[in-house]
Design a protein around this motif. Structure first.
Motif, short mmCIF file in Angstrom:
data_model
loop_
_atom_site.label_atom_id
_atom_site.label_comp_id
_atom_site.label_asym_id
_atom_site.label_seq_id
_atom_site.Cartn_x
_atom_site.Cartn_y
_atom_site.Cartn_z
N ARG A 1 1.19 10.34 -3.76
CA ARG A 1 0.94 9.72 -5.03
C ARG A 1 0.90 8.13 -4.76
NH1 ARG A 1 5.81 9.53 -9.38
NH2 ARG A 1 6.67 8.32 -7.70
N HIS A 2 1.43 7.92 -3.79
CA HIS A 2 1.27 6.21 -3.56
C HIS A 2 0.03 6.02 -2.79
CE1 HIS A 2 5.97 6.06 -3.45
NE2 HIS A 2 5.31 5.97 -4.51
N ILE A 3 -0.53 7.06 -2.11
CA ILE A 3 -1.90 6.60 -1.43
C ILE A 3 -3.00 6.97 -1.80
CG2 ILE A 3 -0.49 6.78 0.72
CD1 ILE A 3 -1.90 9.41 1.21
N ILE A 4 -3.01 7.35 -3.38
CA ILE A 4 -4.29 7.73 -3.94
C ILE A 4 -5.50 6.44 -4.08
CG2 ILE A 4 -5.23 8.21 -6.22
CD1 ILE A 4 -2.89 10.16 -6.68
N PRO B 1 -5.88 3.92 -1.95
CA PRO B 1 -6.63 3.69 -0.55
C PRO B 1 -7.27 5.05 -0.20
CG PRO B 1 -4.33 4.07 -0.33
CD PRO B 1 -4.26 3.60 -1.63
N LEU B 2 -6.95 6.11 -0.68
CA LEU B 2 -7.80 7.09 -0.56
C LEU B 2 -9.00 7.18 -0.97
CD1 LEU B 2 -5.47 10.44 -0.50
CD2 LEU B 2 -6.91 9.85 1.46
N GLU C 1 -9.07 -0.02 -8.56
CA GLU C 1 -8.17 -1.39 -9.31
C GLU C 1 -7.10 -0.90 -10.28
OE1 GLU C 1 -10.84 -4.12 -9.99
OE2 GLU C 1 -11.52 -4.31 -7.92
N ARG C 2 -7.54 -0.17 -11.14
CA ARG C 2 -6.65 0.27 -12.21
C ARG C 2 -5.40 0.94 -11.98
NH1 ARG C 2 -8.25 3.46 -17.87
NH2 ARG C 2 -6.16 3.18 -19.05
N MET C 3 -5.62 1.96 -10.69
CA MET C 3 -4.56 2.61 -10.28
C MET C 3 -3.65 1.68 -9.57
SD MET C 3 -6.50 6.29 -9.25
CE MET C 3 -4.96 7.15 -8.88
N ALA C 4 -4.20 0.83 -8.80
CA ALA C 4 -3.45 0.07 -7.67
C ALA C 4 -2.51 -0.93 -8.97
CB ALA C 4 -4.26 -1.06 -6.83
N LYS C 5 -3.17 -1.49 -9.91
CA LYS C 5 -2.58 -2.42 -10.94
C LYS C 5 -1.41 -1.70 -11.33
CE LYS C 5 -3.24 -5.29 -14.84
NZ LYS C 5 -4.41 -5.78 -15.87
N ARG C 6 -1.47 -0.32 -11.88
CA ARG C 6 -0.65 0.37 -12.40
C ARG C 6 0.64 0.71 -11.27
NH1 ARG C 6 -2.36 6.38 -14.00
NH2 ARG C 6 -2.17 6.56 -11.62
N ASP C 7 0.23 0.82 -10.09
CA ASP C 7 1.30 0.91 -9.21
C ASP C 7 2.02 -0.24 -9.11
OD1 ASP C 7 0.59 3.76 -8.80
OD2 ASP C 7 -0.52 3.15 -7.09
#
Length: 378
Positions: free
Chosen positions: A299-302, A304-305, A363-369
């Motif tokens: 879940r944390h590496i989605i 960068p994947l 970018e959206r997923m990284a911002k949410r994380d």
């Protein structure tokens, strides 16, 4: 003895407050910033109108003289002058600074001066952006539109689009098949790199060596070696595979090394207490990985994947080295036939269309994380 946070003697009450506000004196108008913004706006609008006139001349020279040409030029001219609006706001704030200074209202003067400076920098930022766009358009129109005709010749783009699009599906097919194998192969290599104990040491060494080697080799070289080398070996089954299969194998080996590192980072990012708690409950190493570590780590590496897969789909353009007629190879054939690179521009646009939404999603997923981490979530 005076407490450190007590006000200075003689500064309590309204009179003391006025004396504290007087520190630094009455603020003045940001005249220099306003004049720079004014000059930048004037230069940008003038260059924009000049470029619009040159564009109109080009359209008329190509016998495009419909009603939409003058209407479009008027719209562009009005749109290019929109940067005068934040300049007007800057001017208003400067006048507010002067008015507040005239009535000795230092608080209002400082607020107005801060707002004037913000508006001034907004003007400069938008003006610089518009000026860069004007320069880009001038570059396209330079040398009798040589740049535009070489890369953006619309009739050729329209005529060759079906051929390029048909070949582009080869890139899409290679990418989608390779992505599945990369996910599986990268996870296998990552687990080998984290094999526990003395018994797992040979696996760790072998997996680490594989990752180091294939991360150091260019993808185009791996594709070349696999695509031309395996058929020459004469090994049964391997020598009879299709070129597309060879490309998928090469991309899996190359990108799998990067994805293995991403998996490893995600697994090692899980706190050691999670593993210790799972092992204390009697779970084996593989059970701990399967039920505790991997669900959290993946879940944390989605993000960068997804970045790795965006790079993978761009690497599919390298398959031309082994003769696969993908979109890039097809565009090279068209370029040699028409002596024009507009077909290659079509390929670039197709890759942009499928890549940009994925980039925005990452970018959206990284911002949410990041927001979840700041909030203290898992």
């Amino acid at each position: 003895m005076r407490h450190p946070i007590d006000p200075m003697p003689g500064t309590a009450g309204p009179a003391g407050r006025e004396r504290r506000l007087d520190i630094g004196g009455m603020p003045s108008m940001p005249t220099a910033l306003f004049l720079c913004a004014l000059a930048a706006v004037a230069l940008t609008i003038a260059s924009s109108w000049y470029t619009i006139g040159a564009l109109r001349a080009v359209l008329l020279a190509n016998k495009l003289d419909g009603v939409w040409v003058p209407a479009g030029m008027v719209v562009l001219g009005l749109a290019s002058a929109w940067i005068a609006l934040p300049l007007y706001r800057t001017f208003k704030r400067c006048r507010e600074v002067r008015a507040a200074a005239a009535r000795s209202d230092i608080v209002a003067a400082r607020v107005a001066r801060s707002q004037a400076r913000v508006q001034g920098w907004i003007v400069l930022g938008y003006t610089l952006t518009q000026f860069i766009c004007v320069l880009a358009l001038q570059f396209l129109l330079a040398n009798n539109q040589a740049v535009a005709k070489t890369f953006f010749f619309v009739p050729l783009i329209v005529n060759t689009f079906p051929l390029v699009l048909q070949a582009f599906w080869i890139n899409v097919k290679i990418f989608m098949i390779a992505e599945v194998f990369v996910l599986i192969w990268g996870l296998i290599v990552a687990l080998a790199m984290l094999a526990p104990g003395e018994a797992g040491k040979p696996l760790r060494v072998l997996a680490t060596a594989y990752v180091d080697i294939f991360r150091a080799m260019p993808a185009v070289l791996v594709i070349y070696l696999v695509g031309f080398g395996l058929p020459l070996t004469g090994v049964p089954i391997l020598k009879d595979l299709s070129l597309t299969t060879y490309v998928v194998i090469a991309l899996t080996l190359t990108v799998g090394a990067y994805v293995a590192e991403i998996y490893r980072a995600g697994i090692q990012g899980i706190h050691w207490s999670q593993t210790a708690a799972a092992r204390s409950l009697g779970l084996s190493h593989m059970q701990t990985m399967r039920f505790v570590v991997l669900p959290q780590g993946i879940r944390h590496i989605i993000p960068p994947l997804l970045n790795a897969f965006i790079a993978l789909q761009k690497d599919t353009a390298l398959v031309n080295v082994v003769g696969v007629i993908d979109s890039f190879n097809q565009s090279m054939v068209l370029a040699s036939n028409y002596y024009n690179l507009s077909a290659a521009t079509t390929v670039a646009l197709l890759f942009i269309i499928i890549s940009v939404p994925q980039v925005r999603l990452v970018e959206r997923m990284a911002k949410r994380d990041r927001a979840r981490m700041r909030a203290g979530g898992a």
